[in-house]
Motif scaffolding. Structure first.
Motif, short mmCIF file in Angstrom:
data_model
loop_
_atom_site.label_atom_id
_atom_site.label_comp_id
_atom_site.label_asym_id
_atom_site.label_seq_id
_atom_site.Cartn_x
_atom_site.Cartn_y
_atom_site.Cartn_z
N CYS A 2 -6.30 -2.07 -0.07
CA CYS A 2 -5.55 -1.73 1.57
C CYS A 2 -5.65 -3.04 2.27
CB CYS A 2 -4.49 -0.55 2.09
SG CYS A 2 -4.04 -1.26 3.33
N ALA A 60 -0.23 4.24 0.67
CA ALA A 60 -0.70 5.27 1.59
C ALA A 60 0.30 4.64 2.83
CB ALA A 60 -2.38 4.86 1.65
N CYS A 61 0.29 3.47 3.98
CA CYS A 61 0.79 3.01 4.53
C CYS A 61 1.73 2.29 4.86
CB CYS A 61 -0.93 2.75 5.72
SG CYS A 61 -1.28 0.77 4.90
N ASN A 119 -4.90 -3.41 5.50
CA ASN A 119 -4.71 -2.79 6.51
C ASN A 119 -5.91 -1.66 7.28
OD1 ASN A 119 -3.44 -0.73 9.37
ND2 ASN A 119 -2.23 -0.23 8.25
N CYS A 125 1.09 -1.09 0.12
CA CYS A 125 -0.40 0.06 0.11
C CYS A 125 0.69 1.66 -0.43
CB CYS A 125 -1.07 -0.25 1.61
SG CYS A 125 -2.07 1.64 1.17
N TRP A 180 -6.91 2.54 2.26
CA TRP A 180 -6.78 2.87 0.91
C TRP A 180 -7.00 1.87 0.01
CZ3 TRP A 180 -4.52 2.46 -3.59
CH2 TRP A 180 -4.20 3.32 -3.94
N CYS A 227 -5.93 1.99 7.69
CA CYS A 227 -4.97 1.95 6.39
C CYS A 227 -7.19 2.96 5.39
CB CYS A 227 -4.56 2.02 5.59
SG CYS A 227 -4.48 3.16 4.44
ZN LIG Z 1 -2.66 1.19 3.76
#
Ligand SMILES: [Zn+2]
Length: 94
Positions: free
Chosen positions: A44, A27-28, A46, A25, A51, A49
């Motif tokens: 994602c 983003a994270c 997570n 990901c 995302w 997250c």
């Molecule tokens: Zn993420």
């Protein structure tokens, strides 16, 4: 083609290892198989997250991340790495 073009225009082409870039990901940083629910969509896993977006865009962001990480970890000639303005070539570049 990309190598040819960058060589011709005096730029530098950097290759970075790509494994996992389509599973991470951007983003994270969470990496797990199964995040890519469809060929074109990354989601994602997570829970903090969540995302989701275009899978290729996500992978490209990860590759850029690896490229920047590599730069941060490889100081040039023992000096601090300074971000140069666009279009300004380092003295050692051809
Ligand atoms: Zn993420």
């Amino acid at each position: 083609m990309l190598t040819y073009r960058t060589a011709r225009h005096g730029g530098a082409l950097h290759k970075v290892p790509a494994p996992g870039t389509s599973l991470r990901c951007s983003a994270c940083g969470f990496t797990t198989p199964g995040s890519r629910e469809e060929q074109a969509t990354f989601v994602c896993k997570n829970p903090d997250c969540g995302w989701s977006g275009n899978a290729d865009w996500n992978a490209a962001r990860n590759i850029l991340h690896l490229y920047r990480m590599g730069h941060a970890l490889t100081p040039a000639a023992g000096r601090a790495v300074v971000r140069r303005p666009r279009g300004v070539k380092p003295a050692t570049a051809r």
